[in-house]
Write an enzyme that holds these catalytic residues in place. Structure first.
Site, PDB file in Angstrom:
ATOM      1  N   ALA A   1       0.474 -16.055   2.810  1.00 40.09           N
ATOM      2  CA  ALA A   1      -0.296 -15.353   1.786  1.00 40.09           C
ATOM      3  C   ALA A   1      -0.734 -16.263   0.632  1.00 40.09           C
ATOM      4  O   ALA A   1      -1.782 -16.033   0.023  1.00 40.09           O
ATOM      5  CB  ALA A   1       0.522 -14.177   1.260  1.00 40.09           C
TER       6      ALA A   1
ATOM      7  N   HIS B   1      -0.453 -11.804  12.462  1.00 35.74           N
ATOM      8  CA  HIS B   1      -0.283 -10.445  11.933  1.00 35.74           C
ATOM      9  C   HIS B   1      -1.552  -9.612  12.025  1.00 35.74           C
ATOM     10  O   HIS B   1      -1.694  -8.624  11.319  1.00 35.74           O
ATOM     11  CB  HIS B   1       0.209 -10.514  10.479  1.00 35.74           C
TER      12      HIS B   1
ATOM     13  N   THR C   1      -4.194 -16.573  -2.365  1.00 32.74           N
ATOM     14  CA  THR C   1      -4.036 -16.089  -3.749  1.00 32.74           C
ATOM     15  C   THR C   1      -5.165 -16.630  -4.635  1.00 32.74           C
ATOM     16  O   THR C   1      -5.631 -15.951  -5.546  1.00 32.74           O
ATOM     17  CB  THR C   1      -2.676 -16.482  -4.367  1.00 32.74           C
TER      18      THR C   1
END
Ligand code: NAD
Length: 238
Positions: free
Chosen positions: A25, A122, A29
């Protein structure tokens, strides 16, 4: 910035012919998408249920209103654009230096930057499927199908092709294959607390394992080079 470490990384990137990048992740950002466990991450915010509970398969089945409310408001960033990390990786692939990107992200920003060989562990918010008839929808289409997306063809419920808690990872074989063939493995923007993804590092056979993360990770000790910096600042200089 630790100039000595950066110089070493610049040399390794220069020499790489089969680089693999494994990201989390923290890669997005700087595109305005919050991470889960960082300082402004989702897990520091308060909800009626813990995020891990809301984005689980059983919660999707039994509490679709809450699931989709959270999903739309916290997991979809339709205006996000690739940043320097996504762009540089796409460039290296074009130049024949990079074999693959393996990502835990679901935002599709690597493909938007031009990367072709991306293993999404994912899934992706850009693919959605009716659970009854199998019809496929883009993210934009899904957003027009109601609070709990209802398939216009059969009335079934739509589901993002995102791997929820309680579900298995996608593309494991391809991702592990690439990591085993890598001459340089860069692992970046991931807290390395989610298994089995964190164990992928053990599959890399070489001695150029680089970890780049703002904060320390539980796997820093096995890295050949660990940089605790902002990804954008490192990639600007590669
Ligand atoms: P995480 O939230 O657990 O950790 C992210 C790490 O990145 C943190 O350690 C943080 O310190 C670091 N970081 C944040 N910004 C950074 C920056 N600019 N430079 C360097 N480091 C930075 O992320 P994870 O390990 O990838 O978590 C796994 C789960 O989060 C995955 O399941 C993924 O699907 C999901 N997720 C995806 C997105 C997305 O698609 N963009 C966003 C949030 C969460």
């Amino acid at each position: 910035m630790d100039e000595q470490k950066l110089k070493k990384l610049q040399g390794w990137v220069e020499e790489a012919r089969r680089m693999v990048f494994f990201g989390g992740a923290g890669v997005s950002t700087e595109s305005g998408i919050p991470d889960f466990r960082g300082e402004d991450g989702l897990y520091r915010q308060r909800y009626a249920y813990p995020p891990e509970t809301i984005i689980s398969h059983s919660f999707y089945v039994h509490h679709p209103e809450i699931f989709f409310d959270f999903y739309r408001n916290r997991m979809l960033y339709p205006n996000a654009k690739p940043n320097i990390v996504h762009r540089k990786l796409a460039q290296w692939e074009k130049e024949g230096k990079l074999l693959a990107v393996v990502t835990q992200n679901i935002d599709g920003l690597h493909q938007m930057a031009g990367s072709q060989n991306v293993y999404e562990l994912h899934g992706s918010v850009h693919r959605n499927t009716c659970q009854k008839c199998g019809a496929r929808y883009t993210m934009e289409e899904l957003l027009t199908l109601g609070d709990v997306p209802k398939c216009p063809k059969c009335g079934g419920r739509g589901k993002p092709d995102v791997v929820l808690y309680e579900e298995g990872l996608d593309n494991l074989t391809g991702a592990l294959d690439a990591i085993r063939r890598a001459d340089l493995l860069i692992v970046a923007g991931t807290s390395l607390t989610v298994y089995p993804a964190a164990a992928f590092l053990d599959e890399y056979p070489g001695n150029r394992l680089v970890l780049i993360n703002k904060t320390e990770t539980p796997r820093d000790d096995i890295a050949n080079l660990a940089l605790h910096e902002k990804l954008g600042e490192v990639f600007e200089r590669l």
